[in-house]
Write a protein that holds these residues in place. Structure first.
Motif, PDB file in Angstrom:
ATOM      1  N   SER A 417       0.887  -1.108   0.062  1.00 61.04           N
ATOM      2  CA  SER A 417      -0.048  -0.005  -0.077  1.00 61.04           C
ATOM      3  C   SER A 417       0.845   1.146   0.016  1.00 61.04           C
ATOM      4  CB  SER A 417      -0.874   0.023   1.130  1.00 61.04           C
ATOM      5  OG  SER A 417      -2.057  -1.040   1.147  1.00 61.04           O
ATOM      6  N   ALA A 418       2.079   1.275   0.946  1.00 65.77           N
ATOM      7  CA  ALA A 418       2.825   2.201   0.876  1.00 65.77           C
ATOM      8  C   ALA A 418       3.474   2.583  -0.459  1.00 65.77           C
ATOM      9  CB  ALA A 418       4.108   2.104   1.850  1.00 65.77           C
ATOM     10  N   ASN A 419       3.877   1.498  -1.285  1.00 64.74           N
ATOM     11  CA  ASN A 419       4.280   1.718  -2.594  1.00 64.74           C
ATOM     12  C   ASN A 419       3.522   2.400  -3.378  1.00 64.74           C
ATOM     13  OD1 ASN A 419       7.102   0.681  -1.867  1.00 64.74           O
ATOM     14  ND2 ASN A 419       6.526  -1.521  -2.282  1.00 64.74           N
ATOM     15  N   THR A 420       2.152   1.942  -3.476  1.00 60.66           N
ATOM     16  CA  THR A 420       1.186   2.459  -4.264  1.00 60.66           C
ATOM     17  C   THR A 420       0.930   3.879  -4.123  1.00 60.66           C
ATOM     18  OG1 THR A 420       0.004   0.487  -4.330  1.00 60.66           O
ATOM     19  CG2 THR A 420      -1.274   2.295  -4.739  1.00 60.66           C
ATOM     20  N   ARG A 421       1.029   4.403  -2.919  1.00 59.87           N
ATOM     21  CA  ARG A 421       0.986   5.667  -2.315  1.00 59.87           C
ATOM     22  C   ARG A 421       2.135   6.534  -2.752  1.00 59.87           C
ATOM     23  NH1 ARG A 421      -1.452   6.368   3.702  1.00 59.87           N
ATOM     24  NH2 ARG A 421      -1.698   8.723   2.719  1.00 59.87           N
ATOM     25  N   PHE A 422       3.288   6.079  -2.755  1.00 56.11           N
ATOM     26  CA  PHE A 422       4.715   6.628  -3.022  1.00 56.11           C
ATOM     27  C   PHE A 422       4.185   6.829  -4.999  1.00 56.11           C
ATOM     28  CE2 PHE A 422       6.829   4.492   0.529  1.00 56.11           C
ATOM     29  CZ  PHE A 422       6.903   5.779   1.122  1.00 56.11           C
ATOM     30  N   ASP A 423       3.944   5.890  -5.548  1.00 58.82           N
ATOM     31  CA  ASP A 423       3.723   6.044  -6.692  1.00 58.82           C
ATOM     32  C   ASP A 423       2.634   7.163  -7.373  1.00 58.82           C
ATOM     33  OD1 ASP A 423       4.077   4.865  -9.865  1.00 58.82           O
ATOM     34  OD2 ASP A 423       1.987   4.586  -9.522  1.00 58.82           O
ATOM     35  N   LYS A 424       1.490   7.267  -6.581  1.00 55.40           N
ATOM     36  CA  LYS A 424       0.392   8.243  -6.473  1.00 55.40           C
ATOM     37  C   LYS A 424       1.197   9.563  -6.128  1.00 55.40           C
ATOM     38  CE  LYS A 424      -3.795   5.463  -5.926  1.00 55.40           C
ATOM     39  NZ  LYS A 424      -5.130   5.454  -5.105  1.00 55.40           N
ATOM     40  N   VAL A 425       2.006   9.779  -5.430  1.00 53.30           N
ATOM     41  CA  VAL A 425       2.532  11.025  -4.864  1.00 53.30           C
ATOM     42  C   VAL A 425       3.637  11.595  -5.911  1.00 53.30           C
ATOM     43  CG1 VAL A 425       4.136  12.162  -3.399  1.00 53.30           C
ATOM     44  CG2 VAL A 425       2.222  10.910  -2.528  1.00 53.30           C
ATOM     45  N   LYS A 427       3.270  10.945  -8.890  1.00 57.62           N
ATOM     46  CA  LYS A 427       2.514  11.142 -10.223  1.00 57.62           C
ATOM     47  C   LYS A 427       1.448  12.417  -9.965  1.00 57.62           C
ATOM     48  CE  LYS A 427       2.933   6.691 -12.285  1.00 57.62           C
ATOM     49  NZ  LYS A 427       2.096   5.487 -12.825  1.00 57.62           N
ATOM     50  N   ARG A 428       1.451  12.718  -8.714  1.00 56.89           N
ATOM     51  CA  ARG A 428       0.601  13.869  -8.180  1.00 56.89           C
ATOM     52  C   ARG A 428      -0.683  13.505  -8.146  1.00 56.89           C
ATOM     53  NH1 ARG A 428       3.416  19.535  -9.711  1.00 56.89           N
ATOM     54  NH2 ARG A 428       2.606  19.293 -11.915  1.00 56.89           N
ATOM     55  N   LYS A 429      -1.168  12.106  -8.192  1.00 59.66           N
ATOM     56  CA  LYS A 429      -2.465  11.485  -7.995  1.00 59.66           C
ATOM     57  C   LYS A 429      -2.799  11.762  -6.459  1.00 59.66           C
ATOM     58  CE  LYS A 429      -2.464   8.449 -11.926  1.00 59.66           C
ATOM     59  NZ  LYS A 429      -2.595   7.245 -12.539  1.00 59.66           N
ATOM     60  N   GLU A 430      -1.808  11.527  -5.675  1.00 56.94           N
ATOM     61  CA  GLU A 430      -2.001  12.076  -4.291  1.00 56.94           C
ATOM     62  C   GLU A 430      -1.097  13.402  -3.974  1.00 56.94           C
ATOM     63  OE1 GLU A 430      -1.744   9.995   0.263  1.00 56.94           O
ATOM     64  OE2 GLU A 430      -1.842   8.787  -1.395  1.00 56.94           O
ATOM     65  N   GLN A 431      -1.758  14.388  -3.350  1.00 53.73           N
ATOM     66  CA  GLN A 431      -1.008  15.684  -3.369  1.00 53.73           C
ATOM     67  C   GLN A 431      -0.466  15.980  -1.945  1.00 53.73           C
ATOM     68  OE1 GLN A 431      -3.417  18.667  -4.954  1.00 53.73           O
ATOM     69  NE2 GLN A 431      -3.332  17.883  -7.098  1.00 53.73           N
ATOM     70  N   LEU A 432       0.614  16.565  -1.830  1.00 51.79           N
ATOM     71  CA  LEU A 432       1.386  16.610  -0.636  1.00 51.79           C
ATOM     72  C   LEU A 432       1.510  18.440  -0.684  1.00 51.79           C
ATOM     73  CD1 LEU A 432       3.881  14.213   0.468  1.00 51.79           C
ATOM     74  CD2 LEU A 432       1.773  14.961   1.883  1.00 51.79           C
ATOM     75  N   LEU A 433       1.021  19.266  -0.242  1.00 56.69           N
ATOM     76  CA  LEU A 433       0.929  20.823  -0.370  1.00 56.69           C
ATOM     77  C   LEU A 433       2.611  21.222   0.089  1.00 56.69           C
ATOM     78  CD1 LEU A 433      -0.584  23.125  -1.159  1.00 56.69           C
ATOM     79  CD2 LEU A 433      -1.109  23.533   1.227  1.00 56.69           C
ATOM     80  N   GLY A 434       3.281  21.868  -0.888  1.00 54.22           N
ATOM     81  CA  GLY A 434       4.296  22.355  -0.430  1.00 54.22           C
ATOM     82  C   GLY A 434       5.454  21.135  -0.838  1.00 54.22           C
ATOM     83  N   THR A 435       5.169  19.935  -1.447  1.00 56.01           N
ATOM     84  CA  THR A 435       6.350  19.029  -1.740  1.00 56.01           C
ATOM     85  C   THR A 435       6.106  18.641  -3.051  1.00 56.01           C
ATOM     86  OG1 THR A 435       6.274  18.099   0.528  1.00 56.01           O
ATOM     87  CG2 THR A 435       6.929  16.790  -1.184  1.00 56.01           C
ATOM     88  N   SER A 476       9.333  11.855   1.338  1.00 56.67           N
ATOM     89  CA  SER A 476      10.815  11.672   1.258  1.00 56.67           C
ATOM     90  C   SER A 476      11.439  11.437  -0.055  1.00 56.67           C
ATOM     91  CB  SER A 476      11.009  10.108   1.826  1.00 56.67           C
ATOM     92  OG  SER A 476      10.459   8.913   1.394  1.00 56.67           O
ATOM     93  N   GLY A 477      10.610  10.984  -0.973  1.00 62.27           N
ATOM     94  CA  GLY A 477      11.224  10.926  -2.334  1.00 62.27           C
ATOM     95  C   GLY A 477      11.473  12.163  -3.117  1.00 62.27           C
ATOM     96  N   VAL A 598       6.116  13.027 -11.836  1.00 65.55           N
ATOM     97  CA  VAL A 598       7.038  13.999 -11.629  1.00 65.55           C
ATOM     98  C   VAL A 598       8.317  13.801 -11.209  1.00 65.55           C
ATOM     99  CG1 VAL A 598       6.895  16.249 -10.371  1.00 65.55           C
ATOM    100  CG2 VAL A 598       4.733  15.582 -11.296  1.00 65.55           C
ATOM    101  N   LEU A 599       8.171  12.840  -9.982  1.00 62.10           N
ATOM    102  CA  LEU A 599       9.418  12.534  -9.379  1.00 62.10           C
ATOM    103  C   LEU A 599      10.680  11.909 -10.312  1.00 62.10           C
ATOM    104  CD1 LEU A 599      10.945  12.373  -6.606  1.00 62.10           C
ATOM    105  CD2 LEU A 599       9.841  10.246  -6.202  1.00 62.10           C
ATOM    106  N   GLU A 600      10.120  10.877 -11.097  1.00 66.52           N
ATOM    107  CA  GLU A 600      11.152  10.187 -11.825  1.00 66.52           C
ATOM    108  C   GLU A 600      11.626  11.130 -12.957  1.00 66.52           C
ATOM    109  OE1 GLU A 600      12.254   7.192 -11.327  1.00 66.52           O
ATOM    110  OE2 GLU A 600      11.213   7.299  -9.706  1.00 66.52           O
ATOM    111  N   THR A 601      10.844  12.066 -13.548  1.00 67.17           N
ATOM    112  CA  THR A 601      11.211  12.901 -14.558  1.00 67.17           C
ATOM    113  C   THR A 601      12.287  14.008 -13.999  1.00 67.17           C
ATOM    114  OG1 THR A 601       9.028  12.742 -15.656  1.00 67.17           O
ATOM    115  CG2 THR A 601      10.563  14.745 -16.198  1.00 67.17           C
TER     116      THR A 601
END
Length: 611
Positions: A417-425, A427-435, A476-477, A598-601
């Protein structure tokens, strides 16, 4: 007078969902209603944009009152929760001094993390009224029996055993989750010892369900709920088999749960948890009073950020609010600076005051279950209950929580589940304001570096061949990426070549700013250029490492060849737009759009541009 009151909505005809949807589809102008208006949750169910009274008319739970079985609306008839603050005990006398100070500042519950040490309680609790303040201990499971013996002895000598309220967080699964090792002393044997030792102190709970540990590793909400229920049921099953009554066992269990930023889902989770736990305990023949779930809720560490850390205050404020409205028993606000340093006096004060604001200014303690009867919240409560119950049954079918934990099934599921969420973050499918969304472009991390506490229990070294729970935060990524940029000799410069359609170039320039700002690059924006050649030369003159073409899809076929020719490899060329075969054929290799990882790019650009 009552007869003369106007019925304000009498002039409006009732509207059902079908009628409302038909009107909404007209307003959507051909867009797919399901894609635009229906939310597919991580828990696997769909949430409609609104609900009606007919949606909840068959729910049995809506007729109960706060304090009534099955406690979906709360276990109390008031909403006064405990304001808790935790202390990492390193110097016992110093911790005592800190506690005596904050007890005059609104705190009503204390938490002491003793790690692997049973300290002198006469020093730690000196001057603390153990009959008036809730006191909780966290310690290595191998030391829980020793601590319980010392605590009960201390309370009996002080004469406060009959009024004490608190807990010892015995968590026999911590070695499995943190070190990949079984709890060698035995779960049932140690738990049985604790129940016998705690017998003289009715208010001492000695069996911990620490689902907060799973949530801070990345578990979805339904997973935290399902595993928490299975965890609690493991205690009931093992200890009733050992000869204890269900009432004896249930009255000693305390649930330590997480609060994430999914506001209404978390509110619904606590309501569902109480309802399901009451049903489980009742099946063992316990009294209604024993079926009450005692919940200590803590704001999440998993979605805290090192960059723009003050946003963590906003996260924890909404999290603690959802828990307060859900009528939990106590709340711990995790200090905003936890990701990178030991909490300071300032951050601890803010954490306390966040709860006091909810109580004394917002008066959330004055109403029990204010969301009760809300069509939306009642639906969410049922949905999350069904998802959590399904997981609970799956765990029970496979032998129970102990078997699931020791076979590493729980660890693997949470990490997945954590890996799924890391992938979403990423790709900005799960957003962290300021990150990963709206970063502070000019912020530097300075000497702030990620710290995550290693397991401090005394259960030996970790098993290198076994999986352990994820310890990374969602951000963290991106934080590692941005600190890589900071550490380089030169900060890459990104130049926005804005041209053509005004609305599209502005929108795509803003999108590109947001995109490259996540890596801490220097951004150069522009009002617009008359020609592509003019924009390219301005970018080269500005020392651009990356030039981003920002215009409309319709204009790109004409602009791209000219831009590539003018640039002639003097900087990386990026197109803010769709990745099409047509544009690739023109020579474009770098695209950014809403589908981009976004992260991988950005990691790829760092590899190209940084020394």
């Amino acid at each position: 007078m009552a007869e003369k009151r106007e019925k304000l909505f009498e002039a409006f005809s009732p509207v059902d969902f079908k009628t409302w949807r038909a009107k909404a589809e007209i307003d959507l102008k051909g867009a797919d209603f399901d894609k635009k208006m229906i939310w597919r949750t991580n828990e696997g169910f769909n949430v409609n944009p609104l609900y009606f009274d007919e949606d909840i008319k068959d729910f049995k739970t809506i007729d109960s009152l706060p304090g009534e079985f099955p406690y979906v609306r709360g276990t109390r008839t008031n909403n006064t929760w405990q304001v808790r603050q935790d202390f990492d005990v390193k110097d016992v006398a110093e911790t005592n001094k800190q506690v005596l100070d904050i007890l005059n500042k609104g705190v009503t519950a204390l938490g002491f993390n003793l790690h692997h040490n049973v300290v002198d309680l006469n020093v730690l609790l000196d001057g603390i009224h153990t009959d008036a303040v809730e006191i909780n201990f966290s310690i290595c499971p191998s030391k829980a029996v020793e601590l319980a013996t010392a605590l009960v002895d201390y309370l009996q000598k002080k004469g406060t055993a009959d009024k004490f309220v608190g807990s010892i967080d015995f968590n026999p699964f911590k070695p499995v989750f943190k070190k990949g090792k079984k709890f060698e002393a035995g779960v049932q044997e140690t738990a049985a010892q604790l129940l016998k030792i705690a017998a003289p102190v009715a208010g001492l709970r000695v069996l911990g369900v620490d689902s907060v540990m799973l949530a801070n590793a990345g578990a979805f909400i339904y997973q935290e709920l399902g595993y928490a229920l299975a965890w609690g049921n493991e205690y009931l099953a093992e200890l009733t088999d050992a000869g204890f009554s269900a009432d004896e066992v249930a009255s000693r269990i305390k649930f330590n749960m997480n609060i994430s930023t999914v506001y209404f889902m978390e509110l619904a989770k606590f309501r569902a948890a109480r309802m399901l736990w009451a049903q489980i305990v009742k099946q063992y023949g316990a009294k209604d009073e024993s079926c009450k779930m005692v919940v200590s809720a803590a704001t999440s560490r998993f979605n805290q950020t090192l960059f723009d850390p003050y946003v963590n205050m906003l996260r924890s404020q909404t999290q603690s609010m959802s828990a307060a409205l859900a009528s939990v028993d106590e709340i711990t606000v995790t200090p905003f600076n936890t990701p990178y340093e030991e909490p300071t006096d300032f951050s601890l004060r803010i954490a306390r005051n966040q709860q006091l604001l909810l109580m004394e200014e917002s008066h959330l303690d004055k109403v029990v279950d204010p969301a009760g009867g809300s069509y939306y919240v009642e639906e969410l409560t049922q949905f999350i209950a069904q998802a959590g119950w399904k997981l609970f049954l799956e765990v029970e079918d496979k032998g129970g929580f102990k078997a699931a934990a020791e076979s590493f099934d729980v660890t693997k599921a949470v990490n997945a589940s954590a890996n799924t969420r890391f992938d979403k973050v990423a790709k900005r499918k799960e957003q962290l304001l300021g990150t990963n969304q709206f970063p502070n472009f000019t912020e530097k991390s300075g000497d702030h570096r990620d710290i995550h506490a290693a397991c401090s229990c005394g259960c030996g070294e970790a098993n290198p061949d076994a999986p352990v729970l994820n310890t990374k935060r969602l951000a963290s990524g991106f934080e590692t990426l941005r600190q890589h940029t900071e550490a380089s000799e030169k900060t890459p410069v990104v130049f926005m070549l804005t041209i053509g359609n005004l609305a599209m170039r502005l929108a795509r320039a803003q999108f590109s700013d947001n995109f490259f700002g996540c890596a801490g690059y220097k951004l150069v924006n522009n009002n617009g250029f008359k020609t592509v050649e003019e924009g390219v030369e301005a970018g080269v003159k500005a020392g651009a490492d990356i030039i981003v073409l920002c215009s409309s899809d319709a204009e790109y076929p004409e602009l791209i060849p000219t831009a590539l020719k003018a640039l002639n490899g003097r900087a990386e060329f990026v197109l803010a737009g769709p990745e099409t075969d047509e544009f690739k054929a023109m020579g474009v290799t770098n695209f950014i759009n809403v589908r981009t990882n976004v992260l991988e790019t950005l990691k790829a650009f760092n590899a190209k541009l940084l020394k």
